[in-house]
Design a protein around this motif. Sequence first.
Motif, short mmCIF file in Angstrom:
data_model
loop_
_atom_site.label_atom_id
_atom_site.label_comp_id
_atom_site.label_asym_id
_atom_site.label_seq_id
_atom_site.Cartn_x
_atom_site.Cartn_y
_atom_site.Cartn_z
N CYS A 118 -19.03 7.32 -5.89
CA CYS A 118 -19.70 6.22 -6.03
C CYS A 118 -18.99 4.96 -6.25
CB CYS A 118 -21.10 6.26 -6.63
SG CYS A 118 -22.19 7.49 -6.15
N ILE A 119 -18.38 5.32 -7.51
CA ILE A 119 -17.39 4.14 -8.09
C ILE A 119 -16.42 3.62 -7.20
CG2 ILE A 119 -16.00 3.19 -9.95
CD1 ILE A 119 -17.75 4.86 -11.65
N ALA A 120 -15.68 4.78 -6.70
CA ALA A 120 -14.75 4.79 -5.57
C ALA A 120 -15.23 4.05 -4.51
CB ALA A 120 -14.07 5.92 -5.23
N GLY A 121 -16.34 4.38 -3.82
CA GLY A 121 -16.81 3.66 -2.86
C GLY A 121 -17.12 2.00 -3.10
N LEU A 122 -17.74 1.99 -3.89
CA LEU A 122 -17.75 0.42 -4.10
C LEU A 122 -16.43 -0.40 -4.38
CD1 LEU A 122 -20.76 0.84 -6.95
CD2 LEU A 122 -21.01 0.04 -4.49
N PHE A 123 -15.60 0.10 -5.18
CA PHE A 123 -14.40 -0.34 -5.37
C PHE A 123 -13.64 -0.48 -4.02
CE2 PHE A 123 -9.82 -0.27 -6.20
CZ PHE A 123 -9.59 -1.33 -7.28
N ALA A 124 -13.71 0.43 -3.07
CA ALA A 124 -13.00 0.40 -1.62
C ALA A 124 -13.73 -0.72 -0.88
CB ALA A 124 -13.27 1.71 -1.33
N ALA A 138 -15.25 -3.37 -2.33
CA ALA A 138 -14.85 -4.86 -2.44
C ALA A 138 -13.36 -5.32 -2.00
CB ALA A 138 -14.92 -4.83 -4.25
N ILE A 139 -12.62 -4.06 -1.90
CA ILE A 139 -11.28 -4.40 -1.52
C ILE A 139 -11.15 -4.88 -0.01
CG2 ILE A 139 -8.93 -3.34 -1.22
CD1 ILE A 139 -9.46 -4.08 -4.01
N ALA A 140 -12.03 -4.04 0.70
CA ALA A 140 -11.97 -4.14 2.14
C ALA A 140 -12.65 -5.90 2.60
CB ALA A 140 -13.01 -3.49 2.84
N GLN A 141 -13.40 -6.19 1.76
CA GLN A 141 -14.09 -7.55 1.92
C GLN A 141 -13.01 -8.77 1.40
OE1 GLN A 141 -17.21 -7.85 3.30
NE2 GLN A 141 -16.93 -5.67 3.48
N THR A 142 -11.77 -8.64 0.88
CA THR A 142 -11.15 -9.71 0.54
C THR A 142 -9.96 -9.63 1.78
OG1 THR A 142 -9.47 -10.43 -1.00
CG2 THR A 142 -9.54 -7.84 -0.73
N ARG A 143 -9.64 -10.59 1.95
CA ARG A 143 -8.46 -11.10 3.06
C ARG A 143 -7.28 -11.51 2.46
NH1 ARG A 143 -12.09 -14.93 7.19
NH2 ARG A 143 -13.65 -13.58 7.66
N VAL A 158 -4.37 -8.87 -3.35
CA VAL A 158 -5.39 -8.13 -4.09
C VAL A 158 -5.27 -6.63 -3.97
CG1 VAL A 158 -7.85 -7.83 -4.30
CG2 VAL A 158 -7.02 -10.17 -4.19
N ALA A 159 -5.22 -6.36 -2.52
CA ALA A 159 -5.04 -4.95 -2.39
C ALA A 159 -3.66 -4.42 -3.06
CB ALA A 159 -4.98 -4.80 -0.86
N VAL A 160 -2.74 -5.00 -2.91
CA VAL A 160 -1.59 -4.49 -3.80
C VAL A 160 -1.65 -4.33 -5.43
CG1 VAL A 160 1.10 -5.12 -4.53
CG2 VAL A 160 -0.04 -5.66 -2.03
N LEU A 161 -2.37 -5.45 -5.75
CA LEU A 161 -2.82 -5.19 -7.39
C LEU A 161 -3.66 -3.97 -7.55
CD1 LEU A 161 -3.26 -8.94 -8.39
CD2 LEU A 161 -1.46 -7.39 -9.04
#
Length: 308
Positions: free
Chosen positions: A21-27, A29-34, A38-41
Motif C-alpha cells: 500500500c505504501i509503495a503504491g502511494l509512493f509510486a 506520487a512519483i508518477a504525478q510529478t513531471r 524528483v524521480a532520480v532522488l
Amino acid sequence: MLPPFRFPRVPERLLPIASLCIAGLFAFAIAQTRRSVVAVLAVALLLVDLHVHVYGRSAPGDPAGAAPSAAGRLLELPVFDPGVHYGSVYLWYDTAAQRQRPGGYSTTAPKPAKSVADRLQRLNCGDWSGKLADEVRRLGVGSIALHRGLFIRNPAVPSTGWFAARGLLAQGWRVQRTAGPVWVFERGGVGIAPTRVEPAHSRPVFCQGWFAMEAGSGRYMSETHAPFWIYGSGTLRLSFAPSPLQRRVTVDGRESLRLRKRGWHLVAVDIPHLREVPEETRKVGLKLLRVSTSPSRGNPSPRTESSP
C-alpha cells in the motif's frame, strides 16, 4: 500498538500488505510529478533505504524473569480456548519456562483439552466455583502466570485481570516474581504486593458467559454458567426477560441475594441449557435486563443499574 500486531501469531503476514500500500502511494506520487529530478532522488532514496535498519526485533518481554520456581505444572491466565490464536503469546514464554501446561495454543487440540480450558476459563474472572481449587490441584499446577496485558482490549476475554488476581490471592496464591506485565503466583509464602488498579464501583463487571450488551436492552447469557461482579451491600435485585428456562442465582456461592457486607460480590446465574430464540441467530440463555441493589443499614441510598 495496533491490535493486529499485539500478538505473535505470524503478525508479519500483514506487513506485505502494508508495504504494498505504501509503495503504491509512493509510486502514484512519483508518477504525478513531471520533474525528472524528483524521480532520480526517489530512486536514490530507495537505494539508501535498503541499507538503513530503522526497525529491529520487538521486545516481547523478559521470559526468563517470568519463569516459575515451584515444582509442578504451569497454568497461564487468561485461559483461552485451545484454538484461539491469542494463546500463542504463551509460546514465547515456553522458551524459558519449559514446563508442562494444562492449557496452550493448538488448532488441532483434542476435545478433552477444550473441556479443561472451558472449566478453567472461570479463573479469568476470579471465579473459583465448581470446585476449581480441587481441579487445579488435581492437574498438578504449582505456578500460575497472570499475563495482565492480555486482559486489555482483547475481544476474547473481558477486562477482568484485577478479579483474576483477587481470586488467586483469596485462594492462598502469592505473587513471587514479576516480569513487566507478567505476575507469577505460587502457593504459600509471603510474596510481594505489586500495584493493582481496582475497577470502578459504579457498574457491574461481567465475566465470560455473557454476550456484549445490546443498546438499551440488556444482555444475553452466552454460557450456562454466567457470572459477574457487583460492588455494594444490601439486597440484590435482578430483572430478566420472560423465559421458560429455570435459573439458579448465587451470591458468593450462596443461594441468597443478600450482599452481606459492602464490597465486591460474585453473582452467578446458572441454567440447564441454552436455547434458540426467534430474534437471535445464536443459542442464548436468559436475558438480563436490570441489576439493582436495595439499601441496607449503613447504606442509605440505593444504587441502581438501569442496564447491565
